[in-house]
Design a protein around this motif. Structure first.
Motif, PDB file in Angstrom:
ATOM      1  N   ARG A   1       0.840  -1.214   0.000  1.00  0.00           N
ATOM      2  CA  ARG A   1       0.000   0.000   0.000  1.00  0.00           C
ATOM      3  C   ARG A   1       0.870   1.258   0.000  1.00  0.00           C
ATOM      4  O   ARG A   1       0.512   2.277  -0.575  1.00  0.00           O
ATOM      5  CB  ARG A   1      -0.924  -0.004   1.211  1.00  0.00           C
ATOM      6  N   GLN A   2       2.024   1.171   0.677  1.00  0.00           N
ATOM      7  CA  GLN A   2       2.899   2.346   0.722  1.00  0.00           C
ATOM      8  C   GLN A   2       3.497   2.617  -0.649  1.00  0.00           C
ATOM      9  O   GLN A   2       3.662   3.755  -1.055  1.00  0.00           O
ATOM     10  CB  GLN A   2       3.983   2.151   1.786  1.00  0.00           C
ATOM     11  N   GLN A   3       3.786   1.554  -1.371  1.00  0.00           N
ATOM     12  CA  GLN A   3       4.282   1.742  -2.742  1.00  0.00           C
ATOM     13  C   GLN A   3       3.245   2.421  -3.603  1.00  0.00           C
ATOM     14  O   GLN A   3       3.564   3.151  -4.526  1.00  0.00           O
ATOM     15  CB  GLN A   3       4.600   0.375  -3.363  1.00  0.00           C
ATOM     16  N   GLU A   4       1.987   2.151  -3.270  1.00  0.00           N
ATOM     17  CA  GLU A   4       0.899   2.769  -4.033  1.00  0.00           C
ATOM     18  C   GLU A   4       0.565   4.151  -3.503  1.00  0.00           C
ATOM     19  O   GLU A   4      -0.418   4.761  -3.922  1.00  0.00           O
ATOM     20  CB  GLU A   4      -0.350   1.875  -3.966  1.00  0.00           C
ATOM     21  N   GLY A   5       1.333   4.600  -2.490  1.00  0.00           N
ATOM     22  CA  GLY A   5       1.135   5.959  -1.973  1.00  0.00           C
ATOM     23  C   GLY A   5       0.246   6.040  -0.753  1.00  0.00           C
ATOM     24  O   GLY A   5      -0.079   7.128  -0.287  1.00  0.00           O
ATOM     25  N   GLY A   6      -0.189   4.904  -0.219  1.00  0.00           N
ATOM     26  CA  GLY A   6      -1.065   4.930   0.956  1.00  0.00           C
ATOM     27  C   GLY A   6      -0.324   4.539   2.208  1.00  0.00           C
ATOM     28  O   GLY A   6       0.902   4.466   2.223  1.00  0.00           O
ATOM     29  N   ALA A   7      -1.083   4.329   3.271  1.00  0.00           N
ATOM     30  CA  ALA A   7      -0.567   3.832   4.556  1.00  0.00           C
ATOM     31  C   ALA A   7       0.674   4.586   5.019  1.00  0.00           C
ATOM     32  O   ALA A   7       1.619   4.002   5.533  1.00  0.00           O
ATOM     33  CB  ALA A   7      -0.275   2.331   4.467  1.00  0.00           C
ATOM     34  N   THR A   8       0.629   5.899   4.884  1.00  0.00           N
ATOM     35  CA  THR A   8       1.808   6.698   5.240  1.00  0.00           C
ATOM     36  C   THR A   8       2.122   6.587   6.725  1.00  0.00           C
ATOM     37  O   THR A   8       1.234   6.689   7.562  1.00  0.00           O
ATOM     38  CB  THR A   8       1.552   8.184   4.887  1.00  0.00           C
ATOM     39  N   GLY A   9       3.369   6.369   7.017  1.00  0.00           N
ATOM     40  CA  GLY A   9       3.820   6.341   8.411  1.00  0.00           C
ATOM     41  C   GLY A   9       3.389   5.110   9.189  1.00  0.00           C
ATOM     42  O   GLY A   9       3.583   5.044  10.398  1.00  0.00           O
ATOM     43  N   VAL A  10       2.808   4.136   8.526  1.00  0.00           N
ATOM     44  CA  VAL A  10       2.369   2.934   9.238  1.00  0.00           C
ATOM     45  C   VAL A  10       3.534   1.967   9.374  1.00  0.00           C
ATOM     46  O   VAL A  10       4.303   1.759   8.438  1.00  0.00           O
ATOM     47  CB  VAL A  10       1.192   2.259   8.497  1.00  0.00           C
ATOM     48  N   GLU A  11       3.664   1.396  10.552  1.00  0.00           N
ATOM     49  CA  GLU A  11       4.758   0.485  10.836  1.00  0.00           C
ATOM     50  C   GLU A  11       4.185  -0.820  11.370  1.00  0.00           C
ATOM     51  O   GLU A  11       3.203  -0.813  12.104  1.00  0.00           O
ATOM     52  CB  GLU A  11       5.606   1.150  11.930  1.00  0.00           C
ATOM     53  N   VAL A  12       4.807  -1.931  10.983  1.00  0.00           N
ATOM     54  CA  VAL A  12       4.364  -3.229  11.483  1.00  0.00           C
ATOM     55  C   VAL A  12       5.449  -3.760  12.414  1.00  0.00           C
ATOM     56  O   VAL A  12       6.619  -3.814  12.025  1.00  0.00           O
ATOM     57  CB  VAL A  12       4.139  -4.221  10.328  1.00  0.00           C
ATOM     58  N   THR A  13       5.059  -4.120  13.607  1.00  0.00           N
ATOM     59  CA  THR A  13       6.083  -4.535  14.551  1.00  0.00           C
ATOM     60  C   THR A  13       5.510  -5.475  15.610  1.00  0.00           C
ATOM     61  O   THR A  13       4.308  -5.668  15.699  1.00  0.00           O
ATOM     62  CB  THR A  13       6.725  -3.295  15.202  1.00  0.00           C
ATOM     63  N   ASP A  14       6.414  -6.054  16.387  1.00  0.00           N
ATOM     64  CA  ASP A  14       5.979  -6.966  17.441  1.00  0.00           C
ATOM     65  C   ASP A  14       5.611  -6.177  18.698  1.00  0.00           C
ATOM     66  O   ASP A  14       6.177  -5.117  18.970  1.00  0.00           O
ATOM     67  CB  ASP A  14       7.105  -7.954  17.761  1.00  0.00           C
ATOM     68  N   VAL A  15       4.674  -6.747  19.438  1.00  0.00           N
ATOM     69  CA  VAL A  15       4.245  -6.146  20.703  1.00  0.00           C
ATOM     70  C   VAL A  15       5.456  -5.845  21.604  1.00  0.00           C
ATOM     71  O   VAL A  15       5.515  -4.797  22.251  1.00  0.00           O
ATOM     72  CB  VAL A  15       3.274  -7.123  21.415  1.00  0.00           C
ATOM     73  N   ALA A  16       6.426  -6.761  21.603  1.00  0.00           N
ATOM     74  CA  ALA A  16       7.601  -6.590  22.466  1.00  0.00           C
ATOM     75  C   ALA A  16       8.380  -5.328  22.106  1.00  0.00           C
ATOM     76  O   ALA A  16       8.932  -4.660  22.983  1.00  0.00           O
ATOM     77  CB  ALA A  16       8.508  -7.809  22.361  1.00  0.00           C
TER      78      ALA A  16
END
Lengths: 752, 259
Positions: free
Chosen positions: A714-729
């Motif tokens: 989605r970021q490549q398509e210009g969306g989801a700006t600033g969204v990060e995927v990470t572990d709870v830890a």
């Protein structure tokens, strides 16, 4: 007249129950062609009674869906109470004033009977509305009824309605007929017959004007009609998907408890565990023919009511893949029933000491050609020519279960979770995969790379044991490695053996999680040790692909390592490792106290050994990994960890906890191409992005990879700006040691 | 037609290798496997048997006792029997020694076509097929990316940097194959179990009419004089773009002679 109605009624009853009984006996014999079950399906009175009370009497699983659940609750209890009414009707065949002892003719009893009958009618009205609103004609694949038998379903509703109204009408006429007797001064006639039975009274009022004798005739006619409808419906049930009204009782009683999730069952042949080091020549390796399923499997197929709750939750189905758990079960049932005459002939000839009926000889033995043809179909086969062979339920191809259907499953367990009658879809799918892999060596080609890597390098990427400590190099403290100082037992001062997992040790993103957990444990003063090169894949992807042999090899090797090291408490960061170590290693002699890092971290926070101070001002959402949530019921700890971080605000996704939607990596799908339909990870990532969270968290390295890829897309398509995927830890680490937190966007994120 | 496939049981490439005092690989201290490059040859032989071209497929290995595991793996993919030449005196042999043992064993087994991988994944010399051809005085074809066999000859495709050659070689011959011939099948469990029942003949140097001083470490023409671990990878240079990133990258490459 009384004699005529008695005789007619009894003939009708005996005839119809005879037909239904013959059918049930046939179904029983078909069920007997299945294999014996392993101990997980042995009868246990305590758990069976509990399950009957919770799932049948209280309808707990149905009530997960409020609307349809309440309607089913009403129709179920309506029919239960209606059994009293039916009993009265049968009594009425011989004595028009028949009463059930104890219940008698009290107004409260009549009221309850009619109340539940009317609840039945109301429920049917609700079902009609549901079936119209969710008709496949309008919704297509999004309808949970897509692929179900629709005609019979409508017929069932119509027949339930007929059962109810004919009984009430009979009772109405009966009231009028009794009143005739009453007026005639018959001394034995009870006064005010069926008082309180308000619905029956409506019919009585309606029929009253017809006159005395008409009502007497009407009583007999309606009684016979109501019994004919009821008995006819009973016959229909035994020939239809509505069999669940009988079979679900048994299916629930013999189901795996607490649920058919978590551990997979060992490979059983004739009810005994197959020894993969020295298998018997005749041992069944999974399911290659319908009769290789256990009798409980066959009971599952017969019990399916085609409600489609499984289908509505299935990640494969929801991304336009050829798998619906419901259609799979239906196809197996239909195949079993069509092949049944062949199976029964084969069984009786073997029982007589003759050779099993061959396909050619069978026709001569009077087996229908359809059964012989069905027996020749492979259980799992390639997809056929779409246009040429669209069979029932839209399945194409020669095989009963198309290859792509079998391999689309992520084993996420959403179907098992939902099924109101405890069908064990995942176990059946894995059993069929086992045969395909072990006996036919037939599986999606690309997964072979993973299998070879597991065999040779002990990890799915094929990087090898020598790379297993690299993750720890950037840490500013020493990670203790088992055996590094010559110890041959884990020292007593070690609280936990830290099972890093292949991903944690070898995958760049997961290494961050591995470091975050290690740092947090270190901060909390928890002593831990890792196995380093001594660790290898737990075998989860091999097992879920059906490669039980490879799983057994890896599991036995790991259990040997762990037992020799004297491991007792193990902490893991991967949901799959957790499930395998905690639930499956006991099958191969490994008994440990296994804790997932989110559980341990939540405990350390609660015990104030970790104190989140630094604010992490972020909206957060949490994805329940299937193997942590549904399979192992760990829902609260990750949320407790997030809840302890000041500034973090948790927004749940619509599909969460028990109904969490798979990331697409389970069931070894991580290692297969996903080129059918749309992408599962994208579907889930989009749902997470829609919460507007800037941090999408999970607690399993594979979920994080899958969601990360979805967000990156989605970021490549210009969306989801600033969204990060990470572990709870990692979120917790940012609040405790912000200096050490490795922030960074999702893998492949927009470089801008 | 009888095909003999030369296979090697090698130390697992992804494992950490340790070396014995004589600087040979400590085979007991590391997991082993059938050389991946030989698996291609095994697969080709299995396919030729399935096509009916080969009437018999024999796998031949020279190696320590554990090398039977490699033979079992090959037998799970296909083939009929296997021959394992095992003798402590062979330890430390160079390619000349190994090719001598193989040639003697091949004389015992008999052959029409000999297949093998393009190299072993441990020593990676790629020289043994040529040596075996020379010792047996038969034709050779190396680095076959594709092969087909008729009654009296084998035709191979060789992909070189400048041309693709198609070469027909009269039998008997030895052919080494590359990964271009196609990945080996993943054997089903029943094939793995079936492989345990296939016969493996064990031979010693004496059986082959060789004496201990013709082969082994002492007789080796090449010897390892020193072993050192590969230096750890060092972190790369990270250039943070402050507007001069482009020229910094150019300088970096220019310094190293790339531009």
């Amino acid at each position: 007249m009384m004699a005529v109605r008695t005789i007619l009624g009894l003939l009708l009853t005996v005839g119809c129950l005879g037909v239904a009984g013959r059918r049930l006996f046939f179904l029983y014999k078909v069920g007997r062609t299945g294999q014996p079950t392993g101990p997980e399906h042995h009868f246990d009175l305590g758990s069976a009674v509990k399950a009957e009370l919770v799932e049948v009497a209280a309808q707990k699983k149905l009530l997960k869906w409020t609307g349809p659940g309440i309607a089913h609750f009403a129709v179920f209890w309506g029919f239960m109470i209606l059994l009293f009414t039916v009993l009265e009707a049968f009594g009425g065949l011989v004595n028009p004033q028949f009463q059930i002892p104890i219940f008698g003719n009290y107004p409260w009893f009549g009221f309850i009977e009619d109340l539940f009958a009317m609840l039945c009618v109301a429920a049917i009205a609700a079902f009609v509305v549901i079936r119209i609103k969710e008709a496949p004609a309008g919704l297509g694949r999004r309808s949970r009824f897509f692929g179900s038998h629709l005609g019979p379903a409508w017929f069932v509703l119509f027949m339930i309605f007929n059962v109810v109204w004919t009984l009430l009408a009979y009772r109405g006429a009966s009231i009028n007929a009794q009143r005739v007797n009453e007026l005639a001064g018959t001394p034995d006639a009870p006064l005010k017959f069926l008082q309180g039975a308000f619905a029956s009274q409506w019919f009585a009022s309606a029929f009253h004007g017809l006159g005395e004798h008409t009502n007497e005739i009407l009583e007999t006619v309606l009684l016979l009609l109501s019994l004919a409808v009821l008995l006819g419906f009973t016959i229909f049930v035994t020939y239809s998907k509505h069999l669940h009204i009988f079979l679900s009782i048994g299916n629930v009683a013999y189901a795996r408890r607490p649920r058919a999730l978590g551990a997979l069952l060992p490979v059983y042949s004739d009810g005994k565990k197959v020894d993969f080091e020295d298998p018997g020549d005749d041992d069944l390796m999974g399911v290659g023919k319908i009769e290789d399923f256990t009798w409980k499997g066959l009971l599952d197929f017969g019990t399916c009511t085609e409600c489609g709750r499984c289908q509505s939750q299935c990640p494969a189905w929801n991304t336009d893949k050829p798998l619906s758990p419901k259609v799979l079960i239906m196809a197996l049932r239909d195949h079993a029933l069509t092949k049944a005459p062949y199976l029964l002939a084969a069984e009786s000839s073997t029982a007589n000491g003759e050779a099993a009926a061959s396909a050619d000889g069978a026709t001569a033995n009077g087996i229908p050609a359809t059964a012989v043809a069905e027996a020749e179909r492979p259980l799992v086969g390639p997809m056929g020519d779409e246009e040429a062979h669209v069979g029932e339920h839209g399945i194409t191809g020669e095989g009963v279960i198309p290859f792509d259907m079998l391999w689309s499953c992520t084993t996420c367990g959403a179907c098992v979770e939902q099924c109101p009658v405890d069908i064990e879809h995942v176990d059946h799918i894995v059993d069929m995969r086992r045969y395909q892999v072990l006996m036919e060596s037939a599986f999606p080609e690309e997964a072979g790379i993973m299998l070879r890597n597991l065999e040779h390098a002990g990890d799915p990427w094929g990087l090898g044991a020598s790379m297993r400590l690299e993750w720890a190099e950037p840490l500013d403290f020493e990670v203790r490695v088992f055996g590094a100082e010559g110890e041959d037992k884990i020292p007593d001062d070690v609280d936990y053996l830290y099972w890093v997992g292949c991903a944690g040790a070898l995958d760049d993103t997961a290494k961050r999680t591995a470091r975050a957990v290690a740092t947090l444990l270190h901060e909390a003063g928890v002593e831990f040790m890792v196995l380093g090169e001594g660790e290898s894949c737990t075998g989860d992807p091999a097992r879920r692909m059906g490669h039980e042999f490879l799983f057994q090899m890896l599991a036995m090797q790991n259990v040997e390592t762990l037992n020799e090291a004297g491991a007792k408490r193990i902490v893991v960061t991967c949901a799959h490792c957790y499930n395998t170590l905690a639930n499956e290693y006991p099958q191969v002699g490994g008994h440990y106290e296994v804790v997932h890092h989110t559980t341990l971290l939540a405990r350390l926070v609660a015990e104030k050994k970790l104190t989140p101070i630094q604010r992490v001002d972020a909206s957060v959402t949490y994805h329940d990994p299937c193997y942590l949530g549904r399979h192992n019921r760990i829902f609260a700890p990750p949320r407790e960890v997030l809840g302890a971080v000041p500034g973090a605000v948790l927004t749940e996704m619509p599909r969460t906890k028990e109904r969490s939607f798979c990331c697409g990596a389970g069931g070894a799908r991580m290692w297969m191409d996903e080129n059918l339909g749309t992408r599962i990870n994208q579907n889930r990532a989009d749902e997470a992005i829609a919460t507007k969270a800037s941090l999408i968290t999970a607690a399993c390295p594979f979920c994080i990879t899958m969601l990360g890829d979805g967000v990156a897309q989605r970021q490549q398509e210009g969306g989801a700006t600033g969204v990060e995927v990470t572990d709870v830890a990692e979120v917790l680490l940012r609040s405790i040691r912000p200096d050490l937190a490795e922030t960074g966007a999702a893998p492949g994120a927009d470089p801008a | 037609m009888k095909i003999v496939v030369l296979v090697k049981y090698v130390p697992e490439p992804t494992a950490t290798w340790k070396f014995a005092p004589d600087l040979t690989v400590d085979r007991a201290g590391v997991e082993g496997r059938l050389s991946e490059l030989d698996e291609y040859a095994v697969e080709q032989a299995a396919q030729l048997a399935e096509k009916g071209v080969a009437s018999e497929v024999v796998f031949l290995t020279v190696g320590p006792a554990k090398a039977t595991e490699g033979l079992r793996k090959a037998l799970a993919i296909g083939g009929n029997t296997a021959v394992h030449v095992v003798d402590d005196a062979i330890h430390g042999s160079c390619a000349l020694g190994t090719s001598l043992v193989l040639a003697k064993a091949l004389e015992k087994t008999g052959y029409d076509l000999i297949l093998t991988g393009m190299a072993s994944t441990d020593a990676e010399l790629s020289i043994v097929p040529q040596m075996v051809a020379d010792r047996l005085g038969i034709n050779q074809g190396t680095f076959a990316g594709e092969l087909s066999v008729d009654g009296s000859s084998v035709t191979i495709r060789r992909d070189t940097d400048v041309a693709t050659e198609r070469v027909t070689i009269a039998l008997p011959a030895i052919v080494s194959v590359t990964d271009q011939t196609g990945e080996a099948r993943y054997p089903a469990f029943k094939a793995i179990m079936g492989a345990k029942k296939k016969p493996i003949t064990t031979m010693s140097l004496a059986d082959l009419g060789l004496s201990a001083d013709q082969v082994g470490w002492a007789a080796a023409s090449t010897k390892v004089v020193d072993v050192a671990p590969t230096p750890a990878r060092t972190a790369g240079t990270i250039i943070t773009d402050d507007g001069t990133g482009g020229s910094q990258v150019a300088d970096f490459l220019a310094d190293r002679g790339f531009i």
